[in-house]
Design an enzyme around this catalytic site. Structure first.
Site: not given
Lengths: 290, 290
Positions: B136, B178, B205
């Protein structure tokens, strides 16, 4: 169904898929251009609100097109297959210079209109030069292969999209609407990859593709039309993917097209807006016009 | 910052951006592969949880990597710039065989670590062969140009994305995470279009790109890595677009890559998983391996 055969005398009418959520209050660029194309103050617009379950939809669009100066506007209150036999509706379509399919549910449209005289008449009138616009569900139904439903917010995965037969005004494209707003790239890619001859059109809200009789469309509106051209795909895992498995699609060509851009569906070539024609075209390349 | 110069003796370590939300409980394919790459039962993993504001993050990852068999695991509890002078932390990085950057906020990472001895040491250790993974925010920070923030759920528009200097482990790519889940194609396209030399990596993800020292990455995980190659762009409206105006980007090459696919960042070429190597490669083309 394939597009109806052309008549000898007239070019095919425009096919105008709109991504939904178009401006109906302020400038109304898309509706205005549709009315002008259909004859302006001489336009005779017939609205088909069948996709919608709201009773007010037909009247709402009547008002919009009257406000924009169309001479005649009326809607066909078709809510079941039996309504499609009404000879008055067929006469109205025969007089129309423009036909407008509202939003709602594209499966309502295909299950109520499919195989009826109304569907046949829309196809024939478009082939004879009448312009057909549709927004949201009304955009999806236009092509031979229609996205009936599927997952938004998803990577391209096996089973992410379901197809159904559409109205068949064009067989060159498969159309998705509310495209960026509902994160539908994954399902458009899934749809295109079933058979890469189809050009995927992902149409944003308040945006339309005005597809001319020469197979060139122009983008009108505040968003973009995303063109997915899978014809040069070097690898697709579609045929062997497990249900729900992420797909591999290598070698996609993608064009993100803002207002004024044009795309030639036959030559599969994108053109920047006219002011930049000199910059964007290659030597010896002809810019298509319409 | 550019990547640190390589040492004469060792190849650069892997750079492993992960799209966030990776499986930490079941198979843990991505973390497992990172531990194996870092030496398996001989691995010495240092976790940097600085992006996160949760106190438990460092301990959580300690547990994950211990469970997967790493010999040594520890985390650096860096929450402000002054912590970066701690000589013990630099020693820990010098001993590490793998470094892991957690998720959180990439601007916390860049503002706390940027220009400190810790950042320098991560860069040097990676150049000397130590593998660096990040999830992330920890993925975004890895490249020279970092996506600091921007609009999800948006068409590519002028001003949709803000860039900041990253850690600079690689300067070939710009990374978004994401990716499908947060509908970030628009902002990745905006980021890539500022300067089309950058290859855009949109990482889903539970998905990672294992970028090897030869510049070839392999996809691991349940989602896809979307590669945006803007190097053959024929038109971009980026320089002239008004704030908020939808961008036109014609001639993008896009690859949607599921598990096992590889991409050569130098040659800008996508390869299907090994079982299909014969199908997907062109004649006389060498399949890179690592």
């Amino acid at each position: 169904m394939c597009p109806a055969p052309l008549s000898a005398n007239a070019p095919r009418g425009f096919i105008i898929p709109i991504g939904g959520g178009e401006d109906r209050v302020k400038e109304r660029h898309i509706h205005r251009r549709f009315v002008e194309l259909s004859g302006g103050t001489g336009a005779d617009i017939v609205v088909i609100p069948t996709a919608s379950e709201l009773e007010s939809t037909g009247q709402d669009y009547n008002r919009i097109f009257r406000d924009l100066g169309a001479a005649e506007v009326d809607f066909l209150p078709i809510t079941r297959r039996a309504d499609c036999d009404n000879p008055r509706y067929l006469e109205m379509l025969d007089r129309a210079t423009g036909i407008f399919l509202t939003g709602g549910n594209q499966l309502r449209l295909s299950t109520i209109l499919g195989g009826t005289g109304i569907a046949q008449r829309i196809r024939r009138r478009n082939a004879a030069g009448v312009h057909v616009a549709g927004t949201s569900a009304g955009a999806s139904i236009m092509s031979e292969h229609m996205i009936a439903g599927g997952d938004s917010n998803s990577s391209p995965v096996e089973g992410a999209v379901s197809l159904a037969p559409g109205l068949g005004l064009t067989n060159a494209v498969i159309i998705d609407q509310h495209f960026t707003q509902r994160n539908r790239l994954g399902r458009l890619l899934s749809a295109s990859s079933y058979n890469p001859f189809l050009i995927g059109l992902g149409i944003d809200e308040d945006t339309a593709a005005f597809i001319g009789p020469d197979g060139v469309f122009e983008v009108v509106g505040s968003g973009t039309v995303t063109v997915v051209d899978a014809s040069e795909l070097t690898h697709s895992s579609m045929w062997e993917a497990r249900p729900g498995q992420a797909l591999t699609l290598l070698g996609l060509k993608v064009h993100v097209m803002g207002e004024g851009c044009r795309y030639d569906l036959n030559g599969r070539h994108a053109f920047a807006p006219d002011v930049h024609a000199a910059f964007c075209t290659l030597p010896n390349e002809k810019v298509s016009t319409h």
